[in-house]
Design a protein around this motif. Structure first.
Motif, short mmCIF file in Angstrom:
data_model
loop_
_atom_site.label_atom_id
_atom_site.label_comp_id
_atom_site.label_asym_id
_atom_site.label_seq_id
_atom_site.Cartn_x
_atom_site.Cartn_y
_atom_site.Cartn_z
N SER A 1 10.28 -12.38 -2.18
CA SER A 1 11.60 -11.78 -2.06
C SER A 1 11.57 -10.86 -0.84
O SER A 1 10.53 -10.28 -0.52
N PHE B 1 13.54 -7.66 1.44
CA PHE B 1 14.35 -6.47 1.23
C PHE B 1 14.54 -5.72 2.55
O PHE B 1 13.69 -5.77 3.44
N TYR C 1 15.20 -1.65 3.14
CA TYR C 1 15.36 -0.31 2.59
C TYR C 1 15.80 0.62 3.71
O TYR C 1 15.48 0.41 4.89
N PHE D 1 13.67 -0.05 6.91
CA PHE D 1 12.39 -0.70 6.62
C PHE D 1 12.65 -2.09 6.06
O PHE D 1 13.36 -2.25 5.07
N GLY E 1 3.33 -9.78 -8.43
CA GLY E 1 3.11 -8.40 -8.85
C GLY E 1 4.21 -7.46 -8.41
O GLY E 1 4.32 -6.36 -8.93
N GLY E 2 5.01 -7.90 -7.46
CA GLY E 2 6.16 -7.09 -7.05
C GLY E 2 5.86 -5.98 -6.07
O GLY E 2 6.78 -5.28 -5.64
N LYS E 3 4.59 -5.78 -5.70
CA LYS E 3 4.32 -4.67 -4.78
C LYS E 3 4.92 -4.98 -3.42
O LYS E 3 4.90 -6.12 -2.95
N LEU E 4 5.48 -3.95 -2.82
CA LEU E 4 6.17 -4.10 -1.55
C LEU E 4 5.22 -3.94 -0.38
O LEU E 4 4.40 -3.01 -0.35
N PHE F 1 5.63 -3.25 3.54
CA PHE F 1 6.67 -2.75 4.43
C PHE F 1 6.34 -3.02 5.90
O PHE F 1 5.16 -3.00 6.30
N TYR G 1 4.89 1.98 -9.43
CA TYR G 1 4.14 1.81 -8.19
C TYR G 1 3.97 3.17 -7.51
O TYR G 1 4.86 4.01 -7.54
N TYR H 1 3.11 4.61 -3.58
CA TYR H 1 2.98 4.33 -2.16
C TYR H 1 2.74 5.66 -1.45
O TYR H 1 3.02 6.72 -2.00
N TYR I 1 -0.47 -0.04 -8.73
CA TYR I 1 0.64 -0.62 -9.48
C TYR I 1 0.25 -0.75 -10.95
O TYR I 1 -0.84 -1.23 -11.25
N GLN J 1 12.98 -2.04 -6.71
CA GLN J 1 12.21 -0.83 -6.97
C GLN J 1 13.08 0.40 -6.68
O GLN J 1 13.71 0.48 -5.64
#
Lengths: 111, 113
Positions: free
Chosen positions: A32, A34, A36, A89, A96-99, A101, B33, B35, B48, B102
């Motif tokens: 996905s 994004f 930001y 950004f 896992g969904g971690k972004l 950037f 999460y 960061y 996470y 998020q």
């Protein structure tokens, strides 16, 4: 590995100018995507998103289209305002969904 | 409704001290999460948590960094023996079970002197 590259800033535009901020990505699978935004003195806010190829995300006059063939997710706005001045950004998320950037692009809009 | 909250908003500490940063996610959100945002490195994923699964610690920069999430809600990020390069804004985000957006907290600005 996964990565996001976006155009370096700062970008300075006059009010009502057309905006493009380029973003390209490298990823396994089908992430996905994004955008930001971080306004001065504020936290990160989601601007728009797209979850599959050819999807177009849009919000507040901003648009970005998920282009799988060019692995891109460029941000556009037809007529920027002073209030759009912020850091933008580009990011991707897959398992896992971690972004992940990009480095951020600072936009400054002058009246 | 209440968003993600973080405390303290600012923390100044001396090199070598331990610090704890707290994150309260949005109620009912299942994933959390951490960061950090620094001038040199941009925005980096740290760790996470998803439900009761083992956390993904792949982003932690050294073994001085650890985090826990108690009762599936509040999380604490601990940095031991802080170094000047740990100076950054530490951001927490949570995500609902039904979506992939998020929601970020305002961050904790950590300054190590």
């Amino acid at each position: 590995g996964n990565s996001v590259t976006q155009m370096e800033g700062p970008v300075t535009l006059s009010e009502e100018a057309f905006l493009t901020i380029n973003c390209t990505y490298t990823a396994t699978g089908y992430p996905s995507l994004f955008w930001y935004v971080q306004y001065p003195g504020e936290g990160l806010q989601l601007l728009l998103k797209a979850t599959k190829a050819d999807d177009k995300g849009s919000n507040k006059g901003f648009e970005a289209t998920y282009r799988k063939e060019t692995t891109s997710f460029h941000l556009e706005k037809g007529s920027v305002q002073v209030s759009d001045s912020a850091v933008y950004f580009c990011a991707l998320a897959n398992q896992g969904g971690k972004l992940i950037f990009g480095q951020g692009t600072e936009l400054s809009v002058k009246p | 409704g209440a968003g993600v909250s973080q405390s303290p908003s600012n923390k100044v500490t001396e090199k070598g001290k331990d610090v704890e940063l707290r994150c309260d996610p949005i109620s009912g959100h299942t994933a959390l999460y951490w960061y950090r945002q620094s001038l040199g490195q941009g925005l980096e994923f740290l760790i996470y948590f998803q439900g009761n699964s083992a956390p993904d610690k792949s982003g932690l920069p050294s073994d001085r960094f650890s985090a826990e999430r108690t009762g599936g809600s509040v999380s604490t990020l601990t940095i031991q023996r802080t170094q000047q390069e740990d100076s950054a804004v530490y951001l927490c985000a949570s995500i609902p079970a039904w979506g992939n957006e998020q929601f970020f907290g305002p961050g904790t600005r950590l300054t190590v002197l």
